[in-house]
Motif scaffolding. Structure first.
Motif, PDB file in Angstrom:
ATOM      1  N   ARG A   1       7.692  16.817   0.730  1.00 52.16           N
ATOM      2  CA  ARG A   1       7.329  15.626   1.043  1.00 52.16           C
ATOM      3  C   ARG A   1       8.193  14.582   1.139  1.00 52.16           C
ATOM      4  NH1 ARG A   1       3.662  13.641  -3.278  1.00 52.16           N
ATOM      5  NH2 ARG A   1       5.424  14.193  -4.583  1.00 52.16           N
ATOM      6  N   VAL A   2       8.048  13.568   2.103  1.00 53.88           N
ATOM      7  CA  VAL A   2       8.912  12.330   2.223  1.00 53.88           C
ATOM      8  C   VAL A   2       8.045  11.104   2.080  1.00 53.88           C
ATOM      9  CG1 VAL A   2      10.629  13.655   3.793  1.00 53.88           C
ATOM     10  CG2 VAL A   2       8.769  12.615   4.773  1.00 53.88           C
ATOM     11  N   ARG A   3       8.854  10.062   1.468  1.00 53.42           N
ATOM     12  CA  ARG A   3       8.077   8.673   1.356  1.00 53.42           C
ATOM     13  C   ARG A   3       8.461   8.017   2.584  1.00 53.42           C
ATOM     14  NH1 ARG A   3       6.127   6.116  -3.115  1.00 53.42           N
ATOM     15  NH2 ARG A   3       6.670   8.030  -4.379  1.00 53.42           N
ATOM     16  N   VAL A   4       7.935   7.487   3.307  1.00 50.73           N
ATOM     17  CA  VAL A   4       8.430   6.568   4.478  1.00 50.73           C
ATOM     18  C   VAL A   4       7.680   5.358   4.351  1.00 50.73           C
ATOM     19  CG1 VAL A   4       8.003   6.383   6.926  1.00 50.73           C
ATOM     20  CG2 VAL A   4       8.027   8.550   6.037  1.00 50.73           C
ATOM     21  N   ARG A   5       8.790   4.203   4.469  1.00 52.70           N
ATOM     22  CA  ARG A   5       8.280   2.960   4.235  1.00 52.70           C
ATOM     23  C   ARG A   5       8.484   2.073   5.423  1.00 52.70           C
ATOM     24  NH1 ARG A   5      11.159  -1.685   1.978  1.00 52.70           N
ATOM     25  NH2 ARG A   5      13.027   0.030   1.670  1.00 52.70           N
ATOM     26  N   PHE A   6       7.389   1.410   5.753  1.00 50.24           N
ATOM     27  CA  PHE A   6       7.400   0.388   7.116  1.00 50.24           C
ATOM     28  C   PHE A   6       7.682  -1.081   6.563  1.00 50.24           C
ATOM     29  CE2 PHE A   6       5.062   4.257   7.488  1.00 50.24           C
ATOM     30  CZ  PHE A   6       5.442   4.780   8.517  1.00 50.24           C
ATOM     31  N   ALA A   7       8.177  -1.866   7.708  1.00 55.02           N
ATOM     32  CA  ALA A   7       8.587  -3.139   7.602  1.00 55.02           C
ATOM     33  C   ALA A   7       7.005  -4.172   7.342  1.00 55.02           C
ATOM     34  CB  ALA A   7       9.257  -3.727   8.858  1.00 55.02           C
ATOM     35  N   ASP A   8       7.351  -5.206   6.801  1.00 58.02           N
ATOM     36  CA  ASP A   8       5.942  -5.798   6.579  1.00 58.02           C
ATOM     37  C   ASP A   8       5.444  -6.407   8.114  1.00 58.02           C
ATOM     38  OD1 ASP A   8       6.603  -5.626   3.868  1.00 58.02           O
ATOM     39  OD2 ASP A   8       7.361  -7.846   3.576  1.00 58.02           O
ATOM     40  N   THR A   9       4.161  -6.631   7.945  1.00 55.28           N
ATOM     41  CA  THR A   9       3.652  -7.265   9.310  1.00 55.28           C
ATOM     42  C   THR A   9       3.575  -8.684   8.954  1.00 55.28           C
ATOM     43  OG1 THR A   9       1.424  -7.197   8.315  1.00 55.28           O
ATOM     44  CG2 THR A   9       1.928  -5.363   9.145  1.00 55.28           C
ATOM     45  N   MET A  10       3.107  -9.293   9.976  1.00 51.36           N
ATOM     46  CA  MET A  10       2.666 -10.684   9.930  1.00 51.36           C
ATOM     47  C   MET A  10       1.440 -10.903   9.245  1.00 51.36           C
ATOM     48  SD  MET A  10       1.304 -11.359  13.897  1.00 51.36           S
ATOM     49  CE  MET A  10      -0.352 -10.770  14.535  1.00 51.36           C
TER      50      MET A  10
ATOM     51  N   GLY B   1       8.608  16.760   8.214  1.00 54.08           N
ATOM     52  CA  GLY B   1       8.159  17.249   9.486  1.00 54.08           C
ATOM     53  C   GLY B   1       7.075  16.894  10.313  1.00 54.08           C
ATOM     54  N   LEU B   2       6.345  15.754   9.601  1.00 49.94           N
ATOM     55  CA  LEU B   2       5.265  15.152  10.213  1.00 49.94           C
ATOM     56  C   LEU B   2       5.617  13.824  10.773  1.00 49.94           C
ATOM     57  CD1 LEU B   2       2.024  16.082   8.068  1.00 49.94           C
ATOM     58  CD2 LEU B   2       2.885  17.346   9.983  1.00 49.94           C
ATOM     59  N   LEU B   3       5.084  13.295  11.737  1.00 50.51           N
ATOM     60  CA  LEU B   3       5.297  11.923  12.150  1.00 50.51           C
ATOM     61  C   LEU B   3       4.468  10.999  11.484  1.00 50.51           C
ATOM     62  CD1 LEU B   3       6.735  10.084  14.291  1.00 50.51           C
ATOM     63  CD2 LEU B   3       4.887  10.392  15.638  1.00 50.51           C
ATOM     64  N   ALA B   4       4.952  10.127  11.075  1.00 54.90           N
ATOM     65  CA  ALA B   4       4.223   8.917  10.073  1.00 54.90           C
ATOM     66  C   ALA B   4       4.586   7.605  11.086  1.00 54.90           C
ATOM     67  CB  ALA B   4       4.535   9.039   8.799  1.00 54.90           C
TER      68      ALA B   4
ATOM     69  N   LEU C   1       0.980  -1.286  -0.051  1.00 54.27           N
ATOM     70  CA  LEU C   1       0.005   0.133   0.065  1.00 54.27           C
ATOM     71  C   LEU C   1       0.932   1.110   0.039  1.00 54.27           C
ATOM     72  CD1 LEU C   1      -2.656  -1.031   2.948  1.00 54.27           C
ATOM     73  CD2 LEU C   1      -3.061  -0.768   0.481  1.00 54.27           C
ATOM     74  N   VAL C   2       0.449   2.346  -0.853  1.00 54.44           N
ATOM     75  CA  VAL C   2       1.229   3.508  -0.652  1.00 54.44           C
ATOM     76  C   VAL C   2      -0.080   4.624  -0.623  1.00 54.44           C
ATOM     77  CG1 VAL C   2       2.323   5.295  -1.885  1.00 54.44           C
ATOM     78  CG2 VAL C   2       3.057   2.820  -2.392  1.00 54.44           C
ATOM     79  N   LEU C   3       0.134   5.251   0.462  1.00 50.91           N
ATOM     80  CA  LEU C   3      -1.081   6.275   0.653  1.00 50.91           C
ATOM     81  C   LEU C   3      -0.442   7.681   0.871  1.00 50.91           C
ATOM     82  CD1 LEU C   3      -2.060   3.640   2.672  1.00 50.91           C
ATOM     83  CD2 LEU C   3      -4.272   4.992   2.276  1.00 50.91           C
ATOM     84  N   GLU C   4      -1.045   8.847   0.480  1.00 52.58           N
ATOM     85  CA  GLU C   4      -0.569  10.148   0.657  1.00 52.58           C
ATOM     86  C   GLU C   4      -1.957  10.830   1.242  1.00 52.58           C
ATOM     87  OE1 GLU C   4       1.537  13.696  -1.613  1.00 52.58           O
ATOM     88  OE2 GLU C   4       1.264  11.764  -2.796  1.00 52.58           O
ATOM     89  N   PRO C   5      -1.921  11.143   2.471  1.00 49.67           N
ATOM     90  CA  PRO C   5      -2.769  12.044   2.749  1.00 49.67           C
ATOM     91  C   PRO C   5      -2.609  13.557   2.927  1.00 49.67           C
ATOM     92  CG  PRO C   5      -1.639  11.097   4.916  1.00 49.67           C
ATOM     93  CD  PRO C   5      -1.142  10.602   3.319  1.00 49.67           C
TER      94      PRO C   5
ATOM     95  N   LEU D   1       3.728   5.249   3.368  1.00 51.81           N
ATOM     96  CA  LEU D   1       3.230   6.643   3.649  1.00 51.81           C
ATOM     97  C   LEU D   1       3.940   7.873   3.082  1.00 51.81           C
ATOM     98  CD1 LEU D   1       1.807   6.228   7.387  1.00 51.81           C
ATOM     99  CD2 LEU D   1       0.702   5.927   5.175  1.00 51.81           C
ATOM    100  N   VAL D   2       3.531   8.633   2.126  1.00 59.12           N
ATOM    101  CA  VAL D   2       4.147  10.099   1.559  1.00 59.12           C
ATOM    102  C   VAL D   2       3.533  11.042   2.439  1.00 59.12           C
ATOM    103  CG1 VAL D   2       4.347  11.093  -0.479  1.00 59.12           C
ATOM    104  CG2 VAL D   2       4.275   8.744  -0.619  1.00 59.12           C
ATOM    105  N   THR D   3       4.198  11.836   3.053  1.00 57.91           N
ATOM    106  CA  THR D   3       3.615  12.877   3.903  1.00 57.91           C
ATOM    107  C   THR D   3       4.574  14.309   3.604  1.00 57.91           C
ATOM    108  OG1 THR D   3       5.015  12.722   5.927  1.00 57.91           O
ATOM    109  CG2 THR D   3       3.203  11.078   5.732  1.00 57.91           C
TER     110      THR D   3
END
Length: 556
Positions: free
Chosen positions: A193-202, A174-177, A31-35, A169-171
């Protein structure tokens, strides 16, 4: 669902309306989401790895309040365009008509989507707060249980359709994601903007996915046996976080030991939100809370307020194993999620602060459940659920309090260690999977050799509770039962009643079957039926037994 005749048939009749086809199954979402917090909107894209089980020319999944498209399906057989997208608001589904037939095998569905941040505290929604200078700040956050993940991204929004989630998440810089997994990558996305990538879940259910973006602060992580724990809060409230961190660390260790399974994911963020409809939500690795149930000023809060915060933290952390790691197959099982987490919250907080006497407090709150359950209009703890909305009635005192009480009754009858062995067996056998209620009873039964499913089915599928009668006859105490109703109406409902009986010879577990049971007494000492008051019953003694009890109350 259950062994009751006819229920399975009713579920099958409703499956086409309330459950998605099983011809296509999700295995992974990227998923890629940009609020856009100023415009209160979001855009997104997803690449969903699918297992196509049978040839299909249409894919059906859930979507609500979203614009969907464009889309395509890629696989070893080539690329199929999504030629037509049909949204069905009534069923909250989107039908994707393909340009050809997808044969069985692995495919990847690529979809774009867009929506508005909700102001209804559900789905992907906005929460706001004002800082000390009066400026308003917007937070984009999520609440997906039961069926609101579909308002944030198109998905197979049913609890048994588990998948791995990789979130980006693309935010605004300066914001916490934050999301379920720890941050593993960050890069410039242009335009501030910054693109923040998170580790896979179970592998997990869609209702447990979470993402939060906003002007928020996070405490330095506490290392809980290799699990980083942070408290996320709005700026200026850091001094209200130490208690949550202390309780969170204690509970993570307590549950890992109790369940015999390490914390099942990689990190834990507990997030205090200004606007939150529920008390808290057990999103894996990213638990969201109403601020007042996470942040506390120990110098000003009352003891009940502090205990409530501890209860809620313990409850949500208990879900990481019982609910997230192992999840109900359908929403009829939500009662067990919540009742078991309530039981575990009490066990953990009692271990954390024995001086709070949480079990004594629970007995007082259980009295209200007794009153409700003595009405003719009461309901069973579990009941058949066709649509997710049908399960809404389970979020009440009969689920949380009576449900926890009957689990405590079973635990005390079996013994705490034997009960725990059954729980460990259940979690180990079903980790990353989905279950029905009877799977828990069967696991405990295998671990203990006791007829647990027979005992518990009566308590779960029947409303009400028994009045246990105790009569002394010829050196035997005869224990019988009848349903207790405030109205006094006669009712032939019966249960297998597991409880403890204390005599001068000691305390022993006794199972009162529907026909009753007799136990010998060898002297004229008191006989305490339901010793410890753990069973969800009322007790009526005859005059002789009552006189023995009242002869020396201090000895009891």
């Amino acid at each position: 669902m259950t062994d009751e005749p006819g229920i399975g048939a009713r579920v099958n009749d409703d499956e086409a309306r309330y459950r998605l086809p099983r011809s296509v199954l999700p295995r992974r979402y990227d998923l890629v989401l940009e609020p856009d917090l100023d415009a209160v909107t979001f855009t997104g894209s997803e690449a969903v790895t699918l297992e196509v089980v049978e040839p299909v020319d249409e894919i059906v999944l859930n979507s609500a309040d979203l614009e969907v498209g464009p889309g395509r399906l890629e696989g070893s057989g080539g690329t199929l365009e999504v030629s037509t997208i049909r949204l069905d608001p009534e069923t909250e589904r989107v039908h994707l008509l393909l340009s050809g037939t997808a044969e069985p095998g692995e495919w990847t569905l690529h979809l774009g989507f867009a929506g508005k941040l909700s102001d209804q505290l559900q789905g992907f929604y906005r929460s706001t707060y004002s800082d000390d200078e009066g400026r308003t700040h917007t937070i984009a956050t999520t609440q997906f249980e039961s069926t609101d993940a579909r308002r944030a991204f198109p998905c197979w929004d049913e609890p048994d359709l588990k998948a791995v989630f990789g979130v980006t998440l693309v935010t605004a810089d300066g914001l916490l994601a934050i999301s379920n997994g720890p941050e593993i990558g960050r890069e410039d996305a242009g335009g501030g903007r910054v693109r923040v990538r998170f580790a896979d879940t179970m592998p997990m259910s869609t209702y447990l996915v979470a993402f939060v973006v906003g002007s928020l602060d996070a405490t330095e992580p506490v290392d809980v046996d290799g699990v980083p724990l942070r408290i996320v809060h709005r700026p200026g409230k850091a001094d209200l976080t130490p208690f949550a961190a202390e309780v969170g660390a204690f509970c993570l260790r307590y549950f890992a030991d109790y369940y015999g399974i390490p914390y099942p994911d990689k990190k834990m963020d507990m997030v205090g939100l200004p606007d939150f409809a529920q008390g808290a939500m057990e999103n894996l690795g990213c638990i969201t809370y109403r601020e007042s149930l996470l942040l506390v000023d120990l110098d000003k809060a009352t003891q009940p307020e502090v205990a409530t915060v501890a209860d809620v933290i313990a409850h949500e952390l208990a879900h990481m194993w019982f609910g997230d790691l192992v999840t109900m197959r359908w929403w009829n099982g939500i009662w067990l999620n919540e009742a078991f987490a309530t039981l575990m919250e009490l066990l953990a907080v009692d271990a954390y602060r024995p001086d709070w006497e949480r079990w004594s407090q629970f007995l007082r709150s259980r009295a209200v459940a007794f009153e409700v359950d003595a009405l003719e209009s009461t309901r069973s703890i579990e009941y058949p659920v066709r649509s997710p909305d049908d399960a809404a009635g389970m979020f009440d005192i009969l689920t949380y309090t009576k449900g926890a009480a009957v689990l405590r009754m079973l635990e005390q009858y079996l013994g705490a260690e034997r009960f725990r062995e059954g729980i460990r067996r259940y979690l180990d056998e079903h980790r990353f999977g989905n279950t029905e209620t009877h799977d828990l009873w069967d696991a405990i039964e295998k671990a203990t050799g006791e007829p647990v499913r027979r005992i518990m089915d009566g308590w779960i599928w029947q409303g009400g509770y028994p009045l246990v009668s105790a009569r002394l006859r010829d050196g035997m105490v005869e224990l019988g039962q009848r349903r207790y109703l405030i109205s006094g109406k006669q009712d032939d409902t019966v249960w297998d009643v597991p409880l403890l009986v204390r005599t001068s010879a000691g305390t022993e577990p006794v199972l009162i079957e529907p026909g009753g049971v007799s136990i010998p007494v060898t002297d004229d000492g008191p006989v305490v039926v339901n010793a410890g008051v753990h069973a969800f019953v009322r007790v009526e003694y005859d005059d002789e037994l009552l006189a023995r009890l009242t002869a020396d109350l201090r000895s009891l």
